[in-house]
Design a protein around this motif. Structure first.
Motif, PDB file in Angstrom:
ATOM      1  N   VAL A  61      33.141  36.864  40.841  1.00 51.21           N
ATOM      2  CA  VAL A  61      33.203  38.315  40.753  1.00 51.21           C
ATOM      3  C   VAL A  61      34.117  38.843  41.847  1.00 51.21           C
ATOM      4  O   VAL A  61      34.113  38.323  42.958  1.00 51.21           O
ATOM      5  CB  VAL A  61      31.792  38.920  40.872  1.00 51.21           C
ATOM      6  CG1 VAL A  61      31.839  40.425  41.073  1.00 51.21           C
ATOM      7  CG2 VAL A  61      30.996  38.583  39.615  1.00 51.21           C
ATOM      8  N   GLY A  62      34.892  39.836  41.496  1.00 53.90           N
ATOM      9  CA  GLY A  62      35.807  40.413  42.469  1.00 53.90           C
ATOM     10  C   GLY A  62      37.220  40.406  41.916  1.00 53.90           C
ATOM     11  O   GLY A  62      37.427  40.408  40.704  1.00 53.90           O
ATOM     12  N   GLN A  63      38.189  40.370  42.815  1.00 55.75           N
ATOM     13  CA  GLN A  63      39.584  40.368  42.375  1.00 55.75           C
ATOM     14  C   GLN A  63      39.881  39.151  41.513  1.00 55.75           C
ATOM     15  O   GLN A  63      40.594  39.237  40.520  1.00 55.75           O
ATOM     16  CB  GLN A  63      40.497  40.372  43.601  1.00 55.75           C
ATOM     17  CG  GLN A  63      40.424  41.670  44.387  1.00 55.75           C
ATOM     18  CD  GLN A  63      41.373  41.673  45.571  1.00 55.75           C
ATOM     19  OE1 GLN A  63      41.493  40.665  46.282  1.00 55.75           O
ATOM     20  NE2 GLN A  63      42.048  42.794  45.794  1.00 55.75           N
ATOM     21  N   ASN A  64      39.301  37.992  41.908  1.00 63.65           N
ATOM     22  CA  ASN A  64      39.525  36.766  41.138  1.00 63.65           C
ATOM     23  C   ASN A  64      39.141  36.943  39.679  1.00 63.65           C
ATOM     24  O   ASN A  64      39.788  36.450  38.772  1.00 63.65           O
ATOM     25  CB  ASN A  64      38.734  35.614  41.769  1.00 63.65           C
ATOM     26  CG  ASN A  64      37.239  35.924  41.828  1.00 63.65           C
ATOM     27  OD1 ASN A  64      36.514  35.734  40.859  1.00 63.65           O
ATOM     28  ND2 ASN A  64      36.776  36.436  42.961  1.00 63.65           N
ATOM     29  N   GLN A  65      38.062  37.692  39.469  1.00 62.30           N
ATOM     30  CA  GLN A  65      37.551  37.920  38.120  1.00 62.30           C
ATOM     31  C   GLN A  65      38.527  38.779  37.318  1.00 62.30           C
ATOM     32  O   GLN A  65      38.858  38.479  36.165  1.00 62.30           O
ATOM     33  CB  GLN A  65      36.203  38.634  38.250  1.00 62.30           C
ATOM     34  CG  GLN A  65      35.548  39.046  36.956  1.00 62.30           C
ATOM     35  CD  GLN A  65      34.228  39.769  37.243  1.00 62.30           C
ATOM     36  OE1 GLN A  65      34.115  40.533  38.208  1.00 62.30           O
ATOM     37  NE2 GLN A  65      33.233  39.517  36.415  1.00 62.30           N
ATOM     38  N   LEU A 104      26.080  42.542  35.537  1.00 59.76           N
ATOM     39  CA  LEU A 104      25.477  42.499  36.859  1.00 59.76           C
ATOM     40  C   LEU A 104      26.530  42.286  37.943  1.00 59.76           C
ATOM     41  O   LEU A 104      26.331  42.690  39.077  1.00 59.76           O
ATOM     42  CB  LEU A 104      24.411  41.394  36.932  1.00 59.76           C
ATOM     43  CG  LEU A 104      23.325  41.597  37.994  1.00 59.76           C
ATOM     44  CD1 LEU A 104      22.489  42.821  37.689  1.00 59.76           C
ATOM     45  CD2 LEU A 104      22.434  40.378  38.121  1.00 59.76           C
ATOM     46  N   GLY A 105      27.640  41.644  37.590  1.00 63.32           N
ATOM     47  CA  GLY A 105      28.677  41.380  38.584  1.00 63.32           C
ATOM     48  C   GLY A 105      28.148  40.529  39.718  1.00 63.32           C
ATOM     49  O   GLY A 105      28.213  40.893  40.885  1.00 63.32           O
ATOM     50  N   THR A 106      27.630  39.360  39.363  1.00 55.95           N
ATOM     51  CA  THR A 106      26.935  38.511  40.329  1.00 55.95           C
ATOM     52  C   THR A 106      27.883  37.562  41.033  1.00 55.95           C
ATOM     53  O   THR A 106      28.346  36.581  40.452  1.00 55.95           O
ATOM     54  CB  THR A 106      25.870  37.669  39.592  1.00 55.95           C
ATOM     55  OG1 THR A 106      25.031  38.540  38.847  1.00 55.95           O
ATOM     56  CG2 THR A 106      25.048  36.852  40.577  1.00 55.95           C
ATOM     57  N   GLY A 157      36.636  33.505  44.405  1.00 57.89           N
ATOM     58  CA  GLY A 157      37.125  33.968  45.703  1.00 57.89           C
ATOM     59  C   GLY A 157      36.460  33.177  46.816  1.00 57.89           C
ATOM     60  O   GLY A 157      35.465  32.475  46.590  1.00 57.89           O
ATOM     61  N   ASP A 158      36.993  33.300  48.007  1.00 58.26           N
ATOM     62  CA  ASP A 158      36.379  32.568  49.117  1.00 58.26           C
ATOM     63  C   ASP A 158      34.980  33.095  49.415  1.00 58.26           C
ATOM     64  O   ASP A 158      34.127  32.364  49.921  1.00 58.26           O
ATOM     65  CB  ASP A 158      37.269  32.608  50.373  1.00 58.26           C
ATOM     66  CG  ASP A 158      37.935  33.949  50.595  1.00 58.26           C
ATOM     67  OD1 ASP A 158      38.440  34.541  49.621  1.00 58.26           O
ATOM     68  OD2 ASP A 158      37.937  34.431  51.740  1.00 58.26           O
ATOM     69  N   GLY A 159      34.725  34.333  49.065  1.00 54.71           N
ATOM     70  CA  GLY A 159      33.372  34.876  49.252  1.00 54.71           C
ATOM     71  C   GLY A 159      32.405  34.302  48.236  1.00 54.71           C
ATOM     72  O   GLY A 159      31.401  33.669  48.588  1.00 54.71           O
ATOM     73  N   ASN A 166      41.900  31.778  47.836  1.00 56.51           N
ATOM     74  CA  ASN A 166      41.503  32.106  49.199  1.00 56.51           C
ATOM     75  C   ASN A 166      42.427  33.157  49.806  1.00 56.51           C
ATOM     76  O   ASN A 166      43.586  32.889  50.096  1.00 56.51           O
ATOM     77  CB  ASN A 166      41.514  30.831  50.047  1.00 56.51           C
ATOM     78  CG  ASN A 166      40.951  31.087  51.432  1.00 56.51           C
ATOM     79  OD1 ASN A 166      40.612  32.225  51.767  1.00 56.51           O
ATOM     80  ND2 ASN A 166      40.855  30.045  52.234  1.00 56.51           N
ATOM     81  N   ASN A 167      41.873  34.353  49.986  1.00 55.39           N
ATOM     82  CA  ASN A 167      42.648  35.413  50.650  1.00 55.39           C
ATOM     83  C   ASN A 167      42.037  35.800  51.999  1.00 55.39           C
ATOM     84  O   ASN A 167      42.442  36.804  52.599  1.00 55.39           O
ATOM     85  CB  ASN A 167      42.781  36.642  49.741  1.00 55.39           C
ATOM     86  CG  ASN A 167      41.442  37.137  49.231  1.00 55.39           C
ATOM     87  OD1 ASN A 167      40.388  36.728  49.725  1.00 55.39           O
ATOM     88  ND2 ASN A 167      41.468  38.015  48.240  1.00 55.39           N
ATOM     89  N   ASN A 168      41.053  35.036  52.421  1.00 55.88           N
ATOM     90  CA  ASN A 168      40.400  35.299  53.721  1.00 55.88           C
ATOM     91  C   ASN A 168      39.774  36.685  53.829  1.00 55.88           C
ATOM     92  O   ASN A 168      39.589  37.209  54.922  1.00 55.88           O
ATOM     93  CB  ASN A 168      41.373  35.064  54.892  1.00 55.88           C
ATOM     94  CG  ASN A 168      41.705  33.594  55.060  1.00 55.88           C
ATOM     95  OD1 ASN A 168      40.812  32.748  55.022  1.00 55.88           O
ATOM     96  ND2 ASN A 168      42.976  33.278  55.194  1.00 55.88           N
TER      97      ASN A 168
HETATM   98  C1  TPP Z   1      25.779  38.971  45.010  1.00 56.85           C
HETATM   99  C2  TPP Z   1      26.802  40.026  45.263  1.00 56.85           C
HETATM  100  N1  TPP Z   1      26.934  40.573  46.490  1.00 56.85           N
HETATM  101  C3  TPP Z   1      27.869  41.513  46.718  1.00 56.85           C
HETATM  102  C4  TPP Z   1      28.708  41.929  45.716  1.00 56.85           C
HETATM  103  C5  TPP Z   1      29.748  43.005  45.995  1.00 56.85           C
HETATM  104  N2  TPP Z   1      31.105  42.471  45.855  1.00 56.85           N
HETATM  105  C6  TPP Z   1      31.817  42.581  44.710  1.00 56.85           C
HETATM  106  S1  TPP Z   1      33.291  41.872  44.804  1.00 56.85           S
HETATM  107  C7  TPP Z   1      33.050  41.402  46.400  1.00 56.85           C
HETATM  108  C8  TPP Z   1      34.090  40.660  47.173  1.00 56.85           C
HETATM  109  C9  TPP Z   1      34.362  39.345  46.589  1.00 56.85           C
HETATM  110  O1  TPP Z   1      35.153  38.629  47.501  1.00 56.85           O
HETATM  111  P1  TPP Z   1      35.659  37.186  47.146  1.00 56.85           P
HETATM  112  O2  TPP Z   1      34.559  36.378  46.586  1.00 56.85           O
HETATM  113  O3  TPP Z   1      36.377  36.621  48.307  1.00 56.85           O
HETATM  114  O4  TPP Z   1      36.645  37.446  45.937  1.00 56.85           O
HETATM  115  P2  TPP Z   1      37.999  38.299  45.860  1.00 56.85           P
HETATM  116  O5  TPP Z   1      37.637  39.690  45.517  1.00 56.85           O
HETATM  117  O6  TPP Z   1      38.687  38.181  47.178  1.00 56.85           O
HETATM  118  O7  TPP Z   1      38.723  37.639  44.752  1.00 56.85           O
HETATM  119  C10 TPP Z   1      31.788  41.821  46.832  1.00 56.85           C
HETATM  120  C11 TPP Z   1      31.275  41.600  48.193  1.00 56.85           C
HETATM  121  C12 TPP Z   1      28.521  41.336  44.449  1.00 56.85           C
HETATM  122  N3  TPP Z   1      29.259  41.695  43.396  1.00 56.85           N
HETATM  123  N4  TPP Z   1      27.599  40.393  44.247  1.00 56.85           N
END
Ligand code: TPP
Lengths: 570, 186
Positions: free
Chosen positions: A390-394, A415-417, A442-444, A469-471
């Motif tokens: 979930v996030g930009q990668n998605q 849910l965007g999990t 993503g790295d997160g 990985n974008n840190n």
């Molecule tokens: C379990 C959970 N916690 C928090 C979020 C809020 N959230 C959505 S995108 C994101 C950042 C994701 O970062 P990363 O995984 O590094 O991916 P990127 O966006 O850099 O591709 C966060 C914290 C979420 N969607 N799910």
């Protein structure tokens, strides 16, 4: 026979071939019996119960069967909650078995007792506590019927320890096909389809917007036939992706916040919107008050509670998508809206030039996220199953992947999990061992369920893990830059050495920092069926565009941080 | 009947007799921050079928969405919503008043009579009065009794019966019975 064996026999009777789980005190009798059924039932030991559910979700969405999970009571059960909630909102068929303390101890705060029914009722299609071995066959049959029929969803069976060890004199499994209080598939109302056909025949600017309902009801061909016969453009939600191939001539792209400009802009110009198997999520509609006010709206959904929930409709059709679209195609006259369709293409061409090409084919600078996705799509010849976190990668994976068969995009939508992707990829690969399963994380998000590397190692599941990985917690960083005055609160991430982690698990791995190495690295990753970790060190402050900012309408589209899309007119 | 965002609707829910149903139904209201004004659970003429009668103030759009979501629960058979003109409904109120105060008052008999209330029980210290009616009626009696000092007061949730001649639930169950037979034949 014990209750535990009855559960296993029931699962086998339901054609379950794999179970994702994690043992513990109150589910031990069941796991003990599983020991005798290792041939009949493949058992995957995950590293965290959340991973078990996401893996089962990935499995279910990749092959269409019901995913099955078994965990212990208390913390085992609470660890599955995120996945169960995710499956509920994304309509994924699951049967989750949780152990429970013996019936006599219920309500006493016994060791590892939690009120599983109380917690799961709001996030399941059905939750039931089995307290007697005699009830097992009935409850399991009902669970599978409910999970997969109608609008699919998760079911939780909370099985007390005494039900697991209880002795059954005889065991007979009868699959369930009827529940008096439940009508999974409504009878098709032909008059309503007739009415829809009439409206479509009269429309000058029709637009079909579809969601995962197409995939769930196996209506891909019907949808295609409808578009072909009526000459009608169609656009997908995030979860509907791959139901139509990207190169299908009437396919106009993805809707929503980071969707394509054509379908978003044209939503507010269409004179008729036919929505099928989608639920007008706010990520799709943007500001509801300005959504498609000019259009007549027909909504076809198998879940009547979705009809009129967000967007008032002119014609609601409570029906299975496959049946409805099949009949609708028969009833509409042949049509052609090529000028109208060309308007989508014109918008999308602007997007391609202004946004997509700079993202996927830059001439210099660090590697872009979209570039990696595009390369994987190209090298895999658009045939991989794409899993995202979930996030930009998605959003990048959704935007730049291409699909030539259905059930090829698995992502956590409603849910965007974060943390969904890695275990979901394991499940998908187990369901479709002959296809490449490419997970973009993503790295997160990767670190949220990174312990599932252990599962991959143990099973040697050939998942391709692409860490973008974008840190940064990139998606949140983007919002901070755009809407919170560049105050980067808690989004900078110090990362571990992913190559050393890959090494520790014994995975093939590669880190890419230069554009020139990207193709070769992706080819290396996809050349065989091994698990593989590809870390792409990408531009740190990349952003996903186009973007409809939160609270704005579908025509308020940002091309970049400083510029709005203007359609050449405004 | 005039409607606004604050119309009193009566929702009736017919369900199987399953543990946890009340919970399943009530969370659908709480999720939307809707206050349940009253709630009654009872059996029905149909064997094994339970009926929840829920009164709630909100808009038609909201109540429609709520009813659809209630009906979606697997063990719910059917759910409906009505405005007051579509149903016959009643509530029961009990009032505890000091015996000496009412005996001292010549008006008390006629008050009981006028308000169609009865004495359920009386002893030396207190009397328990019962009245069935609509909320405004039981409220009015409360006010009239307050000169004696009401020691305790309680009002039940509403129970309601529709004005329509057909029982929609029975029809639904009949249709389902036919479906069952059809499925079993296959
Ligand atoms: C379990 C959970 N916690 C928090 C979020 C809020 N959230 C959505 S995108 C994101 C950042 C994701 O970062 P990363 O995984 O590094 O991916 P990127 O966006 O850099 O591709 C966060 C914290 C979420 N969607 N799910």
């Amino acid at each position: 026979m014990t209750g535990s064996e009855a559960i296993i026999k029931s699962l086998i009777a339901e054609n379950v071939d794999v179970l994702f789980g994690y043992p513990g005190g109150q589910i031990m009798p069941f796991f003990d019996k599983l020991y005798d059924y290792q041939k009949e039932l493949r058992q995957i030991l995950v590293r965290h119960e959340q991973g078990a559910v996401h893996a089962a979700q990935g499995y279910a969405r990749a092959c269409g069967k019901t995913g099955v999970v078994a965990v212990t009571s208390g913390p085992g059960a609470t660890n599955v909650i995120t996945g169960v909630a995710d499956a509920m909102v994304d309509s994924t068929p699951l049967v989750v078995i949780t152990g429970q303390v013996s019936a006599s101890l219920l309500g006493t705060d016994a060791f590892q007792e939690t009120d599983v029914l109380g917690i799961t009722l709001p996030i399941t299609k059905w939750s039931y506590q089995i307290r007697r071995a005699e009830d097992i066959a009935w409850a399991v049959a009902r669970a599978f019927y409910i999970a997969r029929s109608g609008r699919p969803g998760p079911v939780v069976l909370d099985v007390t320890k005494d039900a697991q060890i209880g002795i059954l004199e005889d065991f007979k499994y009868e699959p369930c096909s009827f529940i008096r209080s439940y009508i999974p598939v409504p009878t098709l109302q032909k008059s309503k389809i007739q009415e829809a056909a009439q409206m479509l025949a009269e429309a000058k600017k029709p637009l079909i917007v579809y969601g995962q309902g197409i995939i769930l009801s196996h209506a891909e061909e019907e949808l295609m036939a409808l578009c072909n016969k009526g000459g009608i453009p169609a656009a997908s939600t995030l979860l509907g992706l791959s139901a139509l191939p990207n190169d299908f001539e009437h396919y106009k792209g993805m809707l929503g916040m980071h969707g394509n400009i054509g379908p978003n802009i044209k939503t507010n110009e269409a004179d008729l919107i036919l929505a099928v198997g989608m639920r007008f999520d706010d990520r799709v509609t943007g500001k509801v008050d300005t959504y498609a006010k000019q259009a007549k709206i027909i909504h076809i959904d198998i879940d009547i509670a979705e009809i009129g929930k967000i967007i008032p409709v002119d014609l609601g059709i409570h029906a299975d998508a496959k049946q409805a679209l099949g009949l609708l195609t028969l009833l509409i006259p042949e049509g052609n809206h090529s000028e109208w369709e060309a308007e989508f293409d014109a918008c999308n061409a602007v997007e391609r030039k202004r946004v997509s090409l700079p993202e996927i084919a830059p001439s210099e600078g660090p590697i872009n996220m979209g570039e990696v996705v595009d390369m994987v799509a190209e090298v895999s010849k658009h045939s991989a199953i794409v899993i995202t976190d979930v996030g930009q990668n998605q959003m990048m994976a959704a935007r730049y992947s291409k699909f030539n068969q259905s059930r090829s995009m698995i992502t956590s939508g409603g849910l965007g999990t974060m943390g969904f992707g890695l275990p979901a990829a394991i499940g998908a690969k187990i369901a479709q061992p002959d296809r490449h399963v490419c997970f973009f994380g993503g790295d997160g998000g990767v670190q949220m369920t990174i312990q599932e590397f252990g599962t991959i190692m143990q099973e040697q599941t050939g998942v391709k893990v692409i860490i973008l990985n974008n840190n940064w917690l990139g998606n949140v960083r983007q919002w901070q830059e755009l809407f919170f005055g560049s105050r980067y609160s808690q989004t900078r991430m110090l990362n571990p050495d992913y190559m050393m982690i890959a090494e520790a698990y014994g995975f093939a791995h590669r880190r890419v920092t230069e554009r020139a190495e990207l193709r070769e690295a992706v080819e290396d990753m996809l050349k065989d069926n091994r698990p593989y970790i590809l870390e792409a060190c990408i531009v740190e402050e990349g952003m996903v565009f186009p973007m409809i900012p939160p609270g704005k309408g579908v025509t308020d589209i940002m091309l970049n941080a400083n510029e709005w899309y203007t359609d050449g007119r405004k | 009947m005039e409607e606004n965002n604050n119309t009193l609707f009566t929702v009736t829910v017919y369900s199987e007799n399953q543990v946890g149903l009340l919970n399943q139904i009530s969370i659908i209201f709480t999720r939307r921050n809707l206050n349940i004004w009253s709630l009654t659970v009872s059996s029905t003429v149909l064997e094994g079928v339970h009926k929840f009668t829920i009164a709630c103030r909100t808009s038609r759009r909201q109540i429609e969405a709520v009813v659809k979501q209630i009906e979606k629960r697997i063990d719910v058979i059917k759910a409906f919503y009505y405005t007051d003109d579509e149903i016959i409904y009643q509530e029961v109120a009990l009032y505890k008043v000091p015996t000496d105060k009412i005996l001292d008052d010549n008006d008390f008999e006629s008050l009981l009579h006028r308000s169609n209330a009865q004495i359920l029980e009386i002893n030396r210290t207190f009397a328990v009065i019962q009245k069935t009616g609509h909320c405004d009626e039981t409220k009015q009696l409360y006010e009239e009794l307050s000169k004696y000092g009401v020691l305790q007061f309680v009002r039940s949730g509403r129970v309601a019966i529709t004005r329509s001649t057909v029982e929609q639930v029975s029809r639904f169950l009949e249709a389902q019975e036919e479906r069952r037979e059809e499925i079993e034949r296959k």
